[in-house]
Structures are given as C-alpha cells and as structure tokens.
Scaffold this active site. Structure first.
Site, PDB file in Angstrom:
ATOM      1  N   ASN A  56       0.850  -1.070   0.027  1.00 61.68           N
ATOM      2  CA  ASN A  56       0.100   0.053   0.214  1.00 61.68           C
ATOM      3  C   ASN A  56       0.789   1.230   0.068  1.00 61.68           C
ATOM      4  OD1 ASN A  56      -2.566  -1.394   0.250  1.00 61.68           O
ATOM      5  ND2 ASN A  56      -1.840  -2.001   2.307  1.00 61.68           N
ATOM      6  N   LYS A  78      -0.877 -15.110  -3.831  1.00 55.33           N
ATOM      7  CA  LYS A  78      -0.901 -15.405  -2.252  1.00 55.33           C
ATOM      8  C   LYS A  78      -0.938 -17.145  -2.285  1.00 55.33           C
ATOM      9  CE  LYS A  78      -2.184 -11.284   0.164  1.00 55.33           C
ATOM     10  NZ  LYS A  78      -3.134 -10.679   1.062  1.00 55.33           N
ATOM     11  N   GLU A  84      -0.481 -12.372  10.699  1.00 56.89           N
ATOM     12  CA  GLU A  84      -1.376 -11.577  10.714  1.00 56.89           C
ATOM     13  C   GLU A  84      -2.859 -12.278  11.192  1.00 56.89           C
ATOM     14  OE1 GLU A  84      -2.322  -9.876   6.838  1.00 56.89           O
ATOM     15  OE2 GLU A  84      -4.541  -9.075   7.765  1.00 56.89           O
ATOM     16  N   ASP A 144      -6.962 -15.155   1.819  1.00 55.82           N
ATOM     17  CA  ASP A 144      -6.031 -14.103   2.403  1.00 55.82           C
ATOM     18  C   ASP A 144      -5.128 -14.458   3.696  1.00 55.82           C
ATOM     19  OD1 ASP A 144      -4.452 -11.957   2.836  1.00 55.82           O
ATOM     20  OD2 ASP A 144      -5.925 -10.653   3.809  1.00 55.82           O
ATOM     21  N   HIS A 146     -11.878 -16.770   8.068  1.00 61.56           N
ATOM     22  CA  HIS A 146     -12.114 -15.383   8.181  1.00 61.56           C
ATOM     23  C   HIS A 146     -13.285 -15.209   9.337  1.00 61.56           C
ATOM     24  CE1 HIS A 146     -12.490 -11.396   6.882  1.00 61.56           C
ATOM     25  NE2 HIS A 146     -11.292 -11.692   5.754  1.00 61.56           N
ATOM     26  N   LYS A 170       0.906  -3.420  -6.029  1.00 61.06           N
ATOM     27  CA  LYS A 170      -0.357  -3.895  -5.877  1.00 61.06           C
ATOM     28  C   LYS A 170      -1.251  -2.845  -6.488  1.00 61.06           C
ATOM     29  CE  LYS A 170      -3.351  -3.925  -1.615  1.00 61.06           C
ATOM     30  NZ  LYS A 170      -3.406  -3.991  -0.180  1.00 61.06           N
ATOM     31  N   GLU A 206      -8.175  -3.117  -2.754  1.00 65.71           N
ATOM     32  CA  GLU A 206      -8.273  -2.615  -1.567  1.00 65.71           C
ATOM     33  C   GLU A 206      -7.846  -1.048  -1.656  1.00 65.71           C
ATOM     34  OE1 GLU A 206      -5.924  -4.885   1.261  1.00 65.71           O
ATOM     35  OE2 GLU A 206      -7.495  -6.152   1.645  1.00 65.71           O
ATOM     36  N   ARG A 242     -15.368 -14.129  -3.143  1.00 65.01           N
ATOM     37  CA  ARG A 242     -14.027 -13.576  -3.221  1.00 65.01           C
ATOM     38  C   ARG A 242     -13.134 -14.614  -3.708  1.00 65.01           C
ATOM     39  NH1 ARG A 242     -11.287 -10.787   2.125  1.00 65.01           N
ATOM     40  NH2 ARG A 242      -9.223 -10.934   1.600  1.00 65.01           N
TER      41      ARG A 242
END
Ligand code: GCU
Length: 740
Positions: A193, A342, A375, A347, A503, A270, A274, A318
């Site tokens: 980002n 990934k 994460e 994710d 998730h 990226k 997002e 997704r």
C-alpha cells in the site's frame, strides 16, 4: 588417547548418575538470531566491505575445523551452478568452497558454517552441490515511511528514514547478513500500500544507502510503487498506463533509480486492490499496467512483481476473483513480469486450499507469496512455526501439466521456457531487540529463506537446523521442542479455525475471534464466510448448489473438493455447507467434531507450557522467561477462541458441548463485549489500522474510509489497540485445566 577417552567416559557416567544439571547458558535478547552458537575462533581481519572479504572474514572468525578452507570463484564457469549455486568439496585436509560468482561463494561459506553448527559435516571426502530453486528469493516489507509496519508485530520499521541517508544503523548490515546466510537475495523495503514519496529524489538517496549496504550480501532492492505516482509526484493529470506522458514518467523514473542503484531489482505492485490505484481506473487491464512497467525496466534487467491479490465487494465469492481477473490475460504478460499469487484464494488464513490460479495460467510466470508475519495466526503473541503451512501449498498438485505439477514445480518454472522464477514472503521483522517480537518465531524468517532456496526441505529438518544454531544441540532439548514446533501450525488451526473455517476472526486487527461480526461489506464479514444457521455451517462452493469455485481447480482436485464425501475434512467447511449433525469419518457429528477439535487445540497449546518447562535447563533465563510468558498467553487465547466460536455457533446448532470438553469460561455476551467488535457497521479498509492507509490513487478515499464505501460515508470508528482489547477480557484462570 585411549586413557583420555576412558576418562571422558567415566566423567560422563558420573555426571549422568549424579543427575548433574547442564550448565545454564548465558542470557541473550535473541538479537544474534541463528548465529547465536557461532563462537569466534579468531579475530577477523578488518574486512574491506566486499562480498569476497565478507566470505573470508566469516571463515576466519567462525570456522573451527582442522581442514583449511579455500574460497574459489571458478575461472571455468560451471553451468550447473548458475549464478548463486555453490559446491563444497571436502577432501581430507581441505575444504574448497567453489562457485561461479563471489555471492555463490558467500552462500557456500554460510552453508559450510551451517553444517558445522548442526553437526552435519561429512566425515570423509565428499562433494555437496547446492543450487537454489528460485532465482528471486524475496522479502516483502509492509513498512510505511512513518515507520509503522502494516501487520507488523515486532516494533517499528527497521528503516529509519529520518536519519537516512546520513546516519546508518548497524542493524542494516546485520539484516543483510542474516538474509544472505539463508539465501534471501531480494527485498522490497516498503509497503505494497505504497506511498509515492518513496520515488522522490529525496527518498531515493536514502534507498541508495541501503542498497549500497545490502549489495555485498547479494541483496537486491525492490520498491513497491504507487500506481498513481505520475499524478502524486510527477505533476501529471493522469496515471493511465497507455498515456505517453505516463510511459515517459516511468521510463525517466526508472532511469533515475538505476543511475543511483545499478543493481536495482524492480517494482512490486498492488494495483486495483483494497483502494489502491491501478490500470483499471483508466479502463486498462492488469496486462497493460504490468507491461508498461516491465518495458521501463527491461533495458536494465529489472522485473515486475505484479500482485494477484484482488477482490471486490460485488463478487459472489471472493475466493474466485483472482482467477477471474487474471486467467484471461494468460500469455499476455511480458517475459520480465511475474504474477505474485498468495498461497490461498482468500488471505493468509491458518488453512486454505491453494489458489486455483496456480493451475490456470500455463503461459504466465507465476510466483508464490506467503506471509511470514502472523496476521491471522496470533501475531507475535503465538508460537506458530509456519513452514508446514507453506510446504502444504508448495507440495499440492495443481495437475495443470499432468500429475506432478505441484505449486513448487509450477512456480520454479519447470514447465516454462522462460526460467524466470521467484518467491516472496511478507516479513515478520521490526526493530524489536529480537527482531520478530517472539523468540520462537524467528524460525519463520529462517525457514522462509531455507525454503526459498530448497522447497524440498522438510519442516523437521529446518526446525532441527534452527534449534541447534539458535538454542542447543542437546537431544533432550531438540526432540521435544522440534516436535512442538512442527505441530504448532496444526494446533493453531485447531483452536482458531478448524475443518476449513476461515475469516471468522475479529475484523480490523485480525486477532481473536469475531464470528458474530457483520460489516457493511459482505466480503469483510465473518458471517459471509461461515454462513452458520440452523441448517449447518460452511461456505458452499460446489458447482451444483454453491459458488462453483471448485470448478476453478483442475481434475481430479475439482471433483475431490466438490464432493462432500471426498473433500478432505480439514477443508470441509471451506467448500461445503454442512449440517450440524453430519456424520464425519470418525463417526462423530460435525458439531462434536468441532467441539473436540477446539478442545484438542486448547490442550495442545496448554501442553506447550509443560514441554517448555521441561527444557528449561537448556535455555538461558531471559529467553526462557520470555517464551514461557507468551506460551501462557497463547493457551489463554486458545480458550478465548474456543469459547467464542462454539458458544456463538451453539446458538444455531442448539447442541450441547460434550461433558468431557472443558466448560466455557465466559458467556457469549461477555465475549461479545470484548473490544469494540459490535461496531454498527464493522470492518476497516483492508483491515488496515487507522492512519496507516497511505495515499491511494485515482479513487483514493479519505483515511479510514472503507473501500467500496461512498466517499464520506465511512464511519470513524473508535479504535482499540490489541492489548487493551485483550485486557478487557476477564482473566482466564484455566482452573479446570490439568497440570497447569
Ligand atoms: C490483507 C491485509 C492488508 C494488506 C493486504 C495485502 O488484506 O489485511 O493489511 O494490505 O492483505 O496483501 O495487500
């Protein structure tokens, strides 16, 4: 000699009989990583800072063998070794470290010292040849220019931008050395980002200083770029990749970078993900964007790592989007573009199937992205050895080119003419004294490098190597701790998201349970992923009744996953919506299977504490106490996860938690009060901590505004830092747990 041996034997026997304790090692903060047990045998000659000098100095300082070590860059190049490979030739009185390049010899030196430190030096004459599987073995830092680290749990960014370029921390060189010692040879130093400022002349001067320090260690710098940089810093009114002014901007910028950093690696991007800008903002494609940058880099030998992490709120599933967006461009990317995928389709969850894209783009250079930072796996509070997770992905067969087309084989480029290959890992490093925030998860940095060099190495072997170099070689230490590490990923799956659940963590921080949470964006809402209801739980991704994601896999994977009877149970709820009373292979109902799996996760996590206490004599006090504290925390968190998920699901299943499972310690209401999880609309942009979202592109939203939300509509949520959230949870005393 014989007399001496007898004396040693008798002394050992006396020690064993008297139960004499091993000598307690001296305290350490862990900063010296896996170099910990390297004792200096000689003073280093002041090394001029070249690869050759570093290689020689490492040997002078740390080689303890009697055989002389000769370091040799081959005059006659050996094609089998490539650029980075090496050969160790052991011939009695001499060890020769041979390679085509100086960096190859440095890798050889570290390989030799590793053999020494792990008691694995060959006894007689032998030749060991090592060639890395991937050309680029890259690190991705998600480090912001303000030194915060997105999804970083080990302090601030290593890069002190304020002090650079004038003041240079010794840590930069230590970092480069650690990477070289495990073969990592590329590093994208800023967040995907990306803040466009990294490309300004002011920052490039600072980046150059880092590049100069990293170069002798063979570590190439990459930069994450903001696709909207032509607008942000170039004074242009567009960042359209097909606009000639934009093309020129990137050509000029690339030339400017190479003038400062002649071995610059390339760009990590990226785009249209997002909230980040990208070619789609201008009606262009991923191929248009990636190829434009690739053309700018090509004259210098640079490459583009273009990420496939894309999804939007409208998609029904997704998990299918990366394939949907990228497969149509198979064969259209330039030779120096790699698509960075990934490991799983969502994710970095504790367990995912592989991303189907690995089996769907035969004409594209695909590379794997794994996450080293935890994460979704307990941040740096939980001990989780991640190599088994990554290896599971690498070993999975895509069947794209017939049996044996594993993710490893596909990404290594075995089926492509273009041999460009790469792998990336999102780092877990910060400026904490121990680098990673938890002594034991330093192993993930080590393991990532070893895996990138050789994807065939087993989790056991890597753990064994790391433990011997970092702690102790005593088998009474190695055996139980290695076993604990190797099991730890599965244990975390069990207490967080077993049987294919995914998730269902608390949004935003991605730490702790939040299965009840909803978001205004369905694809950020745990309920979208578990779909629990009176009829069962799990995401139906079958062709007949669900999203059809199973069809994105090649046969026989597609039908194996699609059929509830053949779907592996550890992915059951990923692919199927399953009734609570569904009969599992062991005869238990799904509900009971969930209860017992969570129970086992808690028991195993609690067991870590006992195992650790038993090996106390082999660990210095400082690291022993630090790890013990974290393990206690981990066991409590395991209970927290279990209580929250089961009590919430119970409101749908209406089935009892079996009597031989620990009773929940808190009510669902109490658990739902933890933190601020009951936000009216939940969810944060990409889960990013507020204030860290860097400038986006064309469609940049105000800071803190969720992606996809109408401008200005995003609620400014009160934010909680994790420790506060945790402290609000009444202490788990674990009274009912045995032996604690
Ligand atoms: C996840 C993560 C974000 C990160 C993103 C990415 O969504 O939560 O913080 O930016 O992945 O990989 O780009």
């Amino acid at each position: 000699m014989k007399l001496f041996k007898t004396f040693v034997l008798i002394s050992a026997l006396i020690l064993a009989v008297s139960g004499c304790k091993v000598e307690k090692p001296a305290d350490t903060d862990g900063h010296d990583l896996w170099f910990h047990n390297l004792e200096q045998v000689a003073q280093a000659a002041p090394a001029s800072y070249t690869t050759e000098a570093i290689a020689q100095s490492e040997i002078d300082q740390y080689w303890k063998g009697k055989a002389a070590v000769e370091i040799k860059v081959l005059d006659q190049k050996d094609d089998a070794l490539g650029r980075d490979g090496y050969r160790l030739v052991f011939s009695g009185k001499k060890v020769s470290v041979e390679a085509n390049t100086a960096i190859g010899t440095l890798y050889g030196v570290y390989g030799l010292l590793r053999l020494q430190q792990t008691d694995a030096l060959p006894k007689g004459s032998k030749t060991i040849t090592e060639v890395p599987a991937y050309q680029y073995r890259a690190f991705n830092h998600w480090d912001n220019l303000n030194r915060s680290v997105e999804r970083g749990y080990a302090g601030k960014s290593l890069w002190n931008w304020e002090e650079l370029p004038d003041k240079v921390s010794p840590v930069y060189q230590e970092y480069a050395r650690a990477n070289a010692s495990v073969g990592i040879n590329a590093t994208a130093i800023n967040n995907v980002n990306a803040n466009a400022d990294i490309l300004t002349p002011e920052y490039l001067q600072k980046v150059k200083v880092l590049a100069d320090i990293f170069r002798p260690y063979g570590l190439k710098i990459f930069l994450s770029l903001n696709f909207a940089a032509p607008k942000h810093i170039g004074g242009l009114d567009t960042s359209d990749p097909l606009d000639p002014k934009v093309v020129q901007f990137w050509k000029d910028k690339t030339a400017e970078i190479y003038a400062l950093i002649p071995d610059f690696g390339g760009y990590l991007v990226k785009a249209n993900s997002e909230g980040q800008s990208g070619p789609q903002d201008y009606g262009r494609t991923h191929a248009d964007g990636a190829n434009m940058l690739a053309d700018a880099l090509a004259p210098y030998g640079g490459v583009v790592f273009w990420r496939a992490f894309v999804y939007d709120a409208q998609a029904e599933d997704r998990a299918m989007q990366a394939s949907d967006e990228f497969v149509p461009f198979d064969g259209q990317f330039r030779d120096n573009v790699l698509i960075q995928v990934k490991n799983g389709p969502i994710d970095f969850q504790p367990r995912e199937p592989i991303s189907p894209l690995f089996g769907q783009a035969p004409k594209t250079n695909l590379m794997l992205e794994v996450q080293i930072t935890q994460e979704y796996l307990g941040h740096s509070k939980h001990m989780v050895y991640l190599h088994p997770l990554w290896k599971e992905c690498l070993d999975t067969d895509t069947y794209e080119f017939g049996k044996g087309s594993t993710v490893a084989a596909v990404t290594e480029g075995k089926f492509r003419d273009n041999k460009l290959s790469a792998i990336s890992g999102v780092t877990n490093i910060g400026d904490d004294a121990n680098w990673c925030g938890h002594q034991m998860i330093q192993i993930n940095w080590y393991a990532y490098g070893r895996m990138a060099w050789n994807p065939d190495l087993s989790s056991e072997q890597i753990a064994d190597e790391w433990l011997r170099q970092t702690f102790s070689s005593d088998s009474k230490f190695i055996k139980p701790v290695k076993d604990m590490l190797v099991r730890s990923r599965e244990v975390t799956v069990s207490y967080e998201m077993p049987l294919g659940l995914h998730h269902i963590m608390a949004s935003n921080a991605h730490f702790g349970p939040g299965p009840w949470e909803t978001s205004y964006r369905k694809d950020w809402s745990p309920q979208f992923y578990h779909k629990a209801g009176p009829d069962g739980v799990g995401f139906d991704r079958t062709v007949a009744t669900g999203s059809g994601a199973t069809a994105q896999y090649n046969e026989p994977l597609a039908s194996t996953y699609d059929n509830i009877e053949t779907c592996p149970e550890n992915l059951l709820l990923w692919f199927h919506h399953v009734p609570w009373n569904y009969k599992m292979k062991d005869g238990k109902t799904l509900w009971n299977e969930l209860c017992y799996t969570y129970q086992k996760g808690i028991e195993d996590a609690a067991d870590y504490i006992k195992i650790w206490e038993k090996v106390e004599p082999y660990v210095d006090n400082q690291r022993y106490q630090e790890v013990r504290e974290k393990l206690i925390r981990q066991a409590k968190d395991a209970m927290w996860w279990r209580d929250a998920v089961l009590l919430y699901f119970q409101t749908f299943s209406n089935m009892p938690i079996p009597d031989d499972c620990y009773p929940p310690q808190h009510t669902l209401e109490e658990l739902q009060q933890v933190g601020v999880f009951r936000r009216p609309q939940g969810g944060m942009p990409g889960g990013m901590p507020q204030g860290q979202r860097p400038q986006g592109g064309q469609q940049a939203r105000p800071q803190g505004a969720p992606q996809g939300a109408p401008q200005g509509a995003a609620p400014q949520m009160p934010r909680m830092r994790m420790p506060e959230i945790y402290d609000m949870l009444p202490e788990y005393t674990l009274p009912s747990m045995p032996d604690l």
